[in-house]
Design a protein around this motif. Sequence first.
Motif, short mmCIF file in Angstrom:
data_model
loop_
_atom_site.label_atom_id
_atom_site.label_comp_id
_atom_site.label_asym_id
_atom_site.label_seq_id
_atom_site.Cartn_x
_atom_site.Cartn_y
_atom_site.Cartn_z
N ALA A 46 0.84 -1.21 0.00
CA ALA A 46 0.00 0.00 0.00
C ALA A 46 0.87 1.26 0.00
O ALA A 46 0.58 2.22 -0.72
CB ALA A 46 -0.93 -0.01 1.21
N PHE A 47 1.95 1.26 0.79
CA PHE A 47 2.85 2.41 0.82
C PHE A 47 3.51 2.63 -0.53
O PHE A 47 3.61 3.76 -1.01
CB PHE A 47 3.91 2.23 1.91
CG PHE A 47 4.95 3.32 1.88
CD1 PHE A 47 4.65 4.59 2.35
CD2 PHE A 47 6.20 3.08 1.36
CE1 PHE A 47 5.59 5.60 2.31
CE2 PHE A 47 7.16 4.08 1.32
CZ PHE A 47 6.85 5.35 1.80
N GLY A 49 2.38 1.77 -3.47
CA GLY A 49 1.37 2.28 -4.39
C GLY A 49 1.09 3.76 -4.17
O GLY A 49 0.97 4.53 -5.12
N TRP A 50 1.01 4.16 -2.91
CA TRP A 50 0.78 5.57 -2.58
C TRP A 50 1.95 6.42 -3.06
O TRP A 50 1.76 7.48 -3.66
CB TRP A 50 0.59 5.70 -1.08
CG TRP A 50 0.53 7.12 -0.61
CD1 TRP A 50 -0.52 7.97 -0.67
CD2 TRP A 50 1.61 7.85 -0.01
NE1 TRP A 50 -0.16 9.19 -0.14
CE2 TRP A 50 1.14 9.14 0.27
CE3 TRP A 50 2.92 7.53 0.32
CZ2 TRP A 50 1.93 10.11 0.86
CZ3 TRP A 50 3.71 8.51 0.90
CH2 TRP A 50 3.21 9.77 1.17
N ALA A 51 3.18 5.97 -2.80
CA ALA A 51 4.36 6.74 -3.20
C ALA A 51 4.46 6.84 -4.72
O ALA A 51 4.83 7.89 -5.26
CB ALA A 51 5.63 6.11 -2.62
N THR A 53 1.96 6.73 -6.90
CA THR A 53 0.91 7.65 -7.37
C THR A 53 1.31 9.10 -7.13
O THR A 53 1.14 9.95 -8.00
CB THR A 53 -0.41 7.34 -6.65
OG1 THR A 53 -0.75 5.98 -6.88
CG2 THR A 53 -1.52 8.23 -7.14
N LYS A 54 1.86 9.38 -5.96
CA LYS A 54 2.30 10.74 -5.65
C LYS A 54 3.39 11.20 -6.61
O LYS A 54 3.36 12.33 -7.12
CB LYS A 54 2.80 10.79 -4.21
CG LYS A 54 3.22 12.15 -3.76
CD LYS A 54 3.67 12.13 -2.31
CE LYS A 54 4.20 13.47 -1.89
NZ LYS A 54 4.71 13.47 -0.53
#
Length: 100
Positions: A46-47, A49-51, A53-54
Amino acid sequence: MQLYAVVVHEVLPLLVAATDEAPEPEDVKAGWTGFGVFLGLCVALAFLGWALTKQLRRTERNRDAGVFGPVENGPAETPVEITEEQAADEGHRPDDPAPR
């Protein structure tokens, strides 16, 4: 050739017999360690994927602003202005000639 025959006929059956033993179904139990590792891997995914996307959003915004120079196949014809707040978040000022 004799050593090969000894290994095949004497040692190999012992190895096969030793590896054929499987644990009983009631001896195999799911543990908290495996569950913790699974949850840790989910959090890591999840981390990441978040990074990602950012970073992709930041790159798209900088490309639209013309930070990387002229782009031939870019979606925007005119550069997008970056606000002071966005620039401070990225670590450079909009009036810098070369972004860091």
